[in-house]
Design an enzyme around this catalytic site. Structure first.
Site, mmCIF file in Angstrom:
data_model
loop_
_atom_site.group_PDB
_atom_site.id
_atom_site.type_symbol
_atom_site.label_atom_id
_atom_site.label_comp_id
_atom_site.label_asym_id
_atom_site.label_seq_id
_atom_site.Cartn_x
_atom_site.Cartn_y
_atom_site.Cartn_z
ATOM 1 N N ARG A 56 0.845 -1.184 0.000
ATOM 2 C CA ARG A 56 0.000 0.000 0.000
ATOM 3 C C ARG A 56 0.885 1.241 0.000
ATOM 4 N NH1 ARG A 56 2.299 2.182 3.659
ATOM 5 N NH2 ARG A 56 0.667 3.729 3.704
ATOM 6 N N GLY A 57 0.205 2.406 -0.171
ATOM 7 C CA GLY A 57 0.959 3.625 -0.397
ATOM 8 C C GLY A 57 1.054 3.817 -1.904
ATOM 9 N N ALA A 58 0.729 5.025 -2.369
ATOM 10 C CA ALA A 58 0.547 5.240 -3.806
ATOM 11 C C ALA A 58 1.733 4.765 -4.671
ATOM 12 C CB ALA A 58 0.236 6.713 -4.055
ATOM 13 N N ARG A 99 -7.714 -0.843 -6.708
ATOM 14 C CA ARG A 99 -7.979 0.310 -5.836
ATOM 15 C C ARG A 99 -8.147 1.551 -6.731
ATOM 16 N NH1 ARG A 99 -4.384 1.100 -0.598
ATOM 17 N NH2 ARG A 99 -6.278 2.148 0.090
ATOM 18 N N GLN A 206 -2.232 2.869 9.908
ATOM 19 C CA GLN A 206 -0.948 2.922 9.192
ATOM 20 C C GLN A 206 0.077 3.755 9.951
ATOM 21 O OE1 GLN A 206 -3.934 3.224 7.766
ATOM 22 N NE2 GLN A 206 -3.972 2.543 5.635
ATOM 23 N N ASP A 247 -2.115 10.655 -2.624
ATOM 24 C CA ASP A 247 -2.473 9.558 -3.522
ATOM 25 C C ASP A 247 -2.794 10.058 -4.917
ATOM 26 O OD1 ASP A 247 -3.120 8.496 -0.663
ATOM 27 O OD2 ASP A 247 -2.858 6.769 -1.984
ATOM 28 N N ASN A 257 -5.389 12.377 0.041
ATOM 29 C CA ASN A 257 -4.513 11.541 0.869
ATOM 30 C C ASN A 257 -5.395 10.824 1.878
ATOM 31 O OD1 ASN A 257 -1.808 10.635 1.553
ATOM 32 N ND2 ASN A 257 -2.002 11.825 3.429
HETATM 33 O O1 MRU Z 1 -4.650 3.186 2.139
HETATM 34 P P1 MRU Z 1 -3.171 3.419 2.039
HETATM 35 O O2 MRU Z 1 -2.414 2.904 3.204
HETATM 36 O O3 MRU Z 1 -2.628 2.924 0.717
HETATM 37 O O4 MRU Z 1 -3.008 5.001 2.036
HETATM 38 C C1 MRU Z 1 -1.724 5.535 1.881
HETATM 39 C C2 MRU Z 1 -1.679 7.014 1.962
HETATM 40 O O5 MRU Z 1 -2.669 7.680 2.084
HETATM 41 C C3 MRU Z 1 -0.326 7.643 1.758
HETATM 42 O O6 MRU Z 1 -0.223 8.814 2.505
HETATM 43 C C4 MRU Z 1 -0.145 7.978 0.277
HETATM 44 O O7 MRU Z 1 -0.395 6.857 -0.515
HETATM 45 C C5 MRU Z 1 1.196 8.511 -0.012
HETATM 46 S S1 MRU Z 1 2.452 7.276 0.103
HETATM 47 C C6 MRU Z 1 3.941 7.975 -0.266
#
Ligand code: MRU
Length: 349
Positions: A56-58, A99, A206, A247, A257
């Site tokens: 996870r994380g963009a 997603r 997270q 994101d 985000n």
């Molecule tokens: O649902 P997630 O854990 O994928 O959400 C992640 C975030 O919101 C992060 O802040 C975003 O993806 C930036 S990661 C460098």
């Protein structure tokens, strides 16, 4: 230089060739209690790993998706060039449904698809090899972009500063370094002592499970707070700046985000604390004119009512669970990409 956390990797079977290889995904749903990896080339398993947030994380989602397409190409490498192209198209369409919010997913899938169709090779195995190389290049470029974001962001930090962050936009969310946390790692290398407050980030924690874990691994001074404590912590004068990831960033600078980020931005404004969004340019979506065009993922009610296996709300209660929110550009002091620090109104799209 810090040792990178590698949340997603391509592991070749033999050291002298990148093919055949396997995706190696750190299962982030198990952190901080267990460090276990998912090793797979199966499309459904890769889709599921993205969907349930094992990866996870963009930026990390983008890398996983690119490697997923590479795995599909590899599986078709024994056939004809058209078989590889068909596998790539199928995989890209399929993984795109995992997603909806992080634009890096679609950016990476389209880059892989474009590369496949533009390739001049007629040999299926050669084309598959090129696609594995392209996926690895996406990962390596992401790591370099994060490092550069860290260098730009570190210039804003002075010894003794305290940063508040939300969710996890660290090494775990990228190919290494992270975005929001990258300046903290770079500043640490420069000998600056920093302190980080990490919002726990309900409902999937997270901040508590991942940000606190990775900062502690790196020896950064981190304090965990519940999301609803941020206002008090700011009022007590403990925060010098807020650093968050994104994101998807719209053409006008509105930034999506993790849910709760918008609230943090409002709090920062109320307390005259600078609020920075840090992301690679692959997170900018030129097709989204404003934040209103960004699709917001809704997740299952059980993540709120019985997260991590324990029921904390009455059975049958109605739940609304948006996973992201959009911070309007006017609340953002600056956006920091690998290209530098800019006002949200001047991002290049
Ligand atoms: O649902 P997630 O854990 O994928 O959400 C992640 C975030 O919101 C992060 O802040 C975003 O993806 C930036 S990661 C460098």
């Amino acid at each position: 230089m810090m040792k990178h956390i590698r949340p997603i990797d391509w592991i070749p079977a033999q050291p002298d060739s990148i093919m055949p290889g396997t995706l190696h995904i750190l299962d982030q749903t198990l952190l901080p209690n267990e460090t276990r990896f998912v090793d797979t080339t199966d499309q459904a398993a890769i889709w599921n790993a993205i969907k349930i947030l094992q990866v996870r994380g963009a930026p990390a989602i983008g890398v996983a998706a690119a490697m997923g397409v590479a795995a599909a190409a590899q599986a078709a490498a024994g056939g004809r060039r058209d078989d590889v192209l068909a596998a790539v198209d199928f995989s890209a369409d399929y993984l795109a449904t995992s997603r909806p919010t992080a634009v890096n997913l679609f950016w990476a899938l389209e880059r892989m698809r474009r590369h496949a169709h533009a390739s001049t090779t007629t040999d299926a195995a050669e084309l598959a090899t090129e696609l594995v190389q392209e996926a690895i290049a996406i990962r390596d470029e992401d790591l370099a972009m994060c490092r550069t974001i860290g260098e730009h962001g570190a210039a804003l930090l002075t010894d003794g500063d305290t940063i508040l962050t939300h969710c996890n936009a660290g090494g775990l969310a990228t190919s290494g370094y992270g975005t929001a946390l990258a300046p903290i790692y770079v500043a640490q290398e420069q000998g600056k002592n920093l302190h980080v407050y990490a919002d726990e980030t309900r409902p999937l924690l997270q901040g508590a499970r991942l940000t606190a874990w990775e900062l502690m691994q790196a020896g950064i001074d981190v304090t965990l707070i519940c999301d609803n404590m941020a206002a008090q912590v700011m009022k007590e004068g403990r925060i010098d700046a807020v650093f968050v990831g994104a994101d998807r960033i719209a053409a006008n600078g509105d930034a999506a985000n993790k849910i709760g980020t918008y609230g943090v931005a409002l709090l920062a404004k109320a307390h005259a604390i600078p609020f920075y969004v840090l992301a690679p340019t692959s997170t900018i979506d030129p097709d989204a004119a404003t934040g209103d065009a960004i699709p917001i993922e809704e997740r299952g009610a059980e993540e709120i009512t019985e997260g991590f296996g324990r029921r904390t709300a009455p059975a049958g209660v109605k739940v609304y669970a948006p996973a992201f929110d959009v911070t309007p550009a006017e609340l953002i002091t600056a956006i920091i990409t690998e290209d530098g620090i800019c006002r949200p109104s001047t991002i290049h799209v």
